[in-house]
Design an enzyme around this catalytic site. Sequence first.
Site, PDB file in Angstrom:
ATOM      1  N   GLY A  22      45.803  42.978  42.766  1.00  0.00           N
ATOM      2  CA  GLY A  22      44.482  43.453  42.745  1.00  0.00           C
ATOM      3  C   GLY A  22      43.849  43.392  44.234  1.00  0.00           C
ATOM      4  N   SER A  25      48.331  40.556  47.543  1.00  0.00           N
ATOM      5  CA  SER A  25      48.962  41.619  47.147  1.00  0.00           C
ATOM      6  C   SER A  25      48.587  42.775  46.266  1.00  0.00           C
ATOM      7  CB  SER A  25      50.317  41.072  46.580  1.00  0.00           C
ATOM      8  OG  SER A  25      50.389  41.264  45.264  1.00  0.00           O
ATOM      9  N   LYS A  26      49.009  43.725  46.415  1.00  0.00           N
ATOM     10  CA  LYS A  26      48.684  45.016  45.758  1.00  0.00           C
ATOM     11  C   LYS A  26      48.636  44.668  44.088  1.00  0.00           C
ATOM     12  CE  LYS A  26      49.275  49.962  44.987  1.00  0.00           C
ATOM     13  NZ  LYS A  26      50.352  51.004  45.319  1.00  0.00           N
ATOM     14  N   ARG A  27      49.716  43.922  43.940  1.00  0.00           N
ATOM     15  CA  ARG A  27      49.949  43.726  42.343  1.00  0.00           C
ATOM     16  C   ARG A  27      48.848  43.005  41.773  1.00  0.00           C
ATOM     17  NH1 ARG A  27      54.384  41.000  43.226  1.00  0.00           N
ATOM     18  NH2 ARG A  27      54.725  41.829  45.237  1.00  0.00           N
TER      19      ARG A  27
END
Length: 474
Positions: free
Chosen positions: A254, A250-252
């Site tokens: 990284g 996920s973007k969160r």
Amino acid sequence: MTSRNLFSNIRTRFAPSPTGFIHLGNIRSALYPWAFARNKGGAFIVRIEDTDTERSTDAAIQTILDSMAWLSLDFDEGPFFQSQRLHRYSEVIADLLDAGLAYRCYMTADELEDLRARQRAQGLTPCYDGRWRPEPGKELPAPPAGVEPVIRFKNPQSGYVSWRDAVKGPIEFSNRMLDDLIIARSDGTPTYNFCVVVDDMDMRITHVIRGDDHINNTPRQINILRALGQAPPVYAHLPTVLDASGAKMSKRTGAMSIMQYRDEGYLPEAVLNYLARLGWSHGDAEIFSRAQFIAWFDLEHLGQSPAQYDPDKLRWLNHHYIQSADNARLAELVQPFLHALGIASSRLAEGPPLTRVVALLKERAYTLKDLAAEAALFYRTPQIDRAECAQYLTPEVIAALTELVTALQNTEWTRSAIHRAFTATLKRHHLKMPQLAMPVRLLMTGTTRTPSIDAVLELFGRETMLARIRANLF
Ligand code: GLU
């Protein structure tokens, strides 16, 4: 637009929600349906699920299309936009209402909250209790004034919904676990699961290949499809992609976006090859072309357990594809990275041909960024550290170097002739190669880390060699 092969009725789709970021795990849900359609000579369709107007953005749509274009995931139909199909959803809702397969529910938000609170207090899973669901012989209250109804789908109340998932095998849900889904909100807007069903029906999708986070939506979608008189497509639910630390990508945490891979100097064919293996296999094959991937792709060899992202493997593949890439193409691709290092096009034109520079350097490069960092040596004015030079430039080395320069002035300008000039000088002066090569590297480039010095000098050319060594030595 028509599909490419009129003899195949296989139709797959990629249906992203344009709410921001698109990482490797997301684009894999485009790659596999694309490969399946191409393998079967069918059609691949792109549909942008943008009914969530709060979260959908034009920039995100562009990023999705750019990412697909970068990987050359070409599509036959679309992009279709759900936001442009609202009239169609209303039409199908009206049909379902007419057919008694959907109904208006006037329950208010407060009433629903009350119901849920009671169910929770009894230890039950909150679900709609069917109070506005018409049944033969059931008396419904008069619609309250001032309440805009939602529309609910009349889900079967008994039996099971089951399908043989092409990845997970047989899956079954009891209809008792599924309450009557809201298909249109009180403002008339259709809901997510409903739009997916209408689109998959209208677009005649035969194979839905998507992330397994959608498994819980599938029984609801199958029930609605059946109510509309459609046979469900084949479903293939892909296990999630884990990042290098084992968490869901996920973007969160990284994850990089697809376009960041381009910006970090990855080749699209390396990313495509990497992604192909991230959840699918063909025996032990690790490196294969796009054409081979299409020829080999099947649903039978999709992995059943989550795939884990391995950045080293992607780098290894990128290294491989850089080695096999055409030098003229590499030169083209590396230019923006050189510009980012402050090397203007005019400077590139003054130095040795970039195609030859990348040919020399690519063996060591894992990304185009690495390649640019090395290639920059040929286009920068070297910063000579006098103290560092002095360590190498003993009187005997200076004597040898002076002789070498004279020899190089007259020799044929090829790598092997330059090499011969070095070895002859070294022999006469009883020196070893590094004793001459290191100071020449320093004087030419400001660093001792360069490829073989004869190759470097050949590329710089005789004039630059003379100018730099003379300027710095004599
Ligand atoms: N729009 C959904 C998503 O981005 C995919 C829906 C589907 O493939 O059915 O997760």
